[in-house]
Design an enzyme around this catalytic site. Structure first.
Site, PDB file in Angstrom:
ATOM      1  N   HIS A 117       0.845  -1.197   0.000  1.00 10.66           N
ATOM      2  CA  HIS A 117       0.000   0.000   0.000  1.00 10.66           C
ATOM      3  C   HIS A 117       0.877   1.242   0.000  1.00 10.66           C
ATOM      4  CE1 HIS A 117       0.806  -1.152   4.176  1.00 10.66           C
ATOM      5  NE2 HIS A 117       0.783   0.129   4.446  1.00 10.66           N
ATOM      6  N   HIS A 134       0.862   5.312   1.081  1.00 12.39           N
ATOM      7  CA  HIS A 134       0.237   6.389   1.851  1.00 12.39           C
ATOM      8  C   HIS A 134       0.357   7.699   1.068  1.00 12.39           C
ATOM      9  CE1 HIS A 134       0.446   4.255   5.888  1.00 12.39           C
ATOM     10  NE2 HIS A 134       1.374   3.575   5.221  1.00 12.39           N
TER      11      HIS A 134
HETATM   12  P1  5GP Z   1       1.960   0.564   7.402  1.00 14.06           P
HETATM   13  O1  5GP Z   1       1.750  -0.915   7.203  1.00 14.06           O
HETATM   14  O2  5GP Z   1       2.549   1.233   6.183  1.00 14.06           O
HETATM   15  O3  5GP Z   1       2.743   0.883   8.650  1.00 14.06           O
HETATM   16  O4  5GP Z   1       0.563   1.271   7.633  1.00 14.06           O
HETATM   17  C1  5GP Z   1      -0.654   0.611   7.614  1.00 14.06           C
HETATM   18  C2  5GP Z   1      -1.738   1.664   7.680  1.00 14.06           C
HETATM   19  O5  5GP Z   1      -2.993   1.013   7.515  1.00 14.06           O
HETATM   20  C3  5GP Z   1      -1.801   2.432   9.005  1.00 14.06           C
HETATM   21  O6  5GP Z   1      -1.647   3.825   8.746  1.00 14.06           O
HETATM   22  C4  5GP Z   1      -3.168   2.085   9.558  1.00 14.06           C
HETATM   23  O7  5GP Z   1      -3.796   3.169  10.219  1.00 14.06           O
HETATM   24  C5  5GP Z   1      -3.946   1.641   8.328  1.00 14.06           C
HETATM   25  N1  5GP Z   1      -4.965   0.630   8.601  1.00 14.06           N
HETATM   26  C6  5GP Z   1      -4.768  -0.546   9.264  1.00 14.06           C
HETATM   27  N2  5GP Z   1      -5.924  -1.247   9.344  1.00 14.06           N
HETATM   28  C7  5GP Z   1      -6.866  -0.479   8.710  1.00 14.06           C
HETATM   29  C8  5GP Z   1      -8.264  -0.680   8.476  1.00 14.06           C
HETATM   30  O8  5GP Z   1      -8.882  -1.663   8.859  1.00 14.06           O
HETATM   31  N3  5GP Z   1      -8.911   0.306   7.784  1.00 14.06           N
HETATM   32  C9  5GP Z   1      -8.278   1.432   7.357  1.00 14.06           C
HETATM   33  N4  5GP Z   1      -9.010   2.322   6.686  1.00 14.06           N
HETATM   34  N5  5GP Z   1      -6.956   1.649   7.557  1.00 14.06           N
HETATM   35  C10 5GP Z   1      -6.264   0.703   8.235  1.00 14.06           C
END
Ligand code: 5GP
Ligand code: ZN
Length: 143
Positions: A102, A104
């Site tokens: 993903h 951001h």
């Molecule tokens: P990373 O894996 O790059 O650290 O970030 C994962 C991102 O996914 C985080 O910013 C977190 O807030 C977001 N996230 C995790 N689970 C969910 C979810 O169920 N729904 C949404 N909308 N965002 C999510």
């Protein structure tokens, strides 16, 4: 369609759990991060379950490349942000928490105190040349 039944983003793609979806096409889905770093923080997520950016086939990575500016323009218009950061945390060491690739898009506002500047280093004599050579060979081998 490759899917992982334990993956939260696969569950969003298959509408098993809700999300605030703002865009979708045959390859990607874009929705609000539920714990935003600033209002309008978006996530661009592949429909298929790939863990990492480096696993993406070229048709999907091309789609990411074309949707990023589209999402960025929408983000600026909707949030009134002055700019944004694009971030992909690749691997646990880089802070990847969700094991589904993903991107951001984090809206930035004057004085938002989010910060960003990391402590930068410098190269010892010969190191930059050595790395440049190794990178050139790696690019040639993988292209
Ligand atoms: P990373 O894996 O790059 O650290 O970030 C994962 C991102 O996914 C985080 O910013 C977190 O807030 C977001 N996230 C995790 N689970 C969910 C979810 O169920 N729904 C949404 N909308 N965002 C999510
Ligand atoms: Zn997944």
């Amino acid at each position: 369609m490759t899917r992982n039944s334990d993956c939260v983003f696969c569950k969003i793609v298959s509408v098993e759990i809700p999300a605030s979806v703002v865009y979708e096409d045959e390859s990607l889905i874009c929705f609000l991060d539920h714990n935003p770093l600033s209002p309008g923080h978006l996530l661009i997520v592949t429909r298929e379950h790939y863990v990492k950016l480096t696993e993406l086939p070229s048709d999907v990575s091309s789609k990411v490349g074309s949707v990023l500016p589209l999402a960025g323009r929408a983000l600026l218009e909707v949030t009134g942000a002055k700019g944004f950061n694009v971030l992909c945390n690749e691997g646990a060491v880089a802070g990847q928490l969700v094991q589904h690739v993903h991107f951001h898009l984090i809206p930035r506002f004057e004085g938002d105190k989010l910060g960003y500047r990391w402590v930068a280093g410098s190269y010892e004599e010969g190191k930059a040349a050595q790395l440049t050579d190794a990178f050139q060979q790696a690019f040639t081998a993988s292209s």
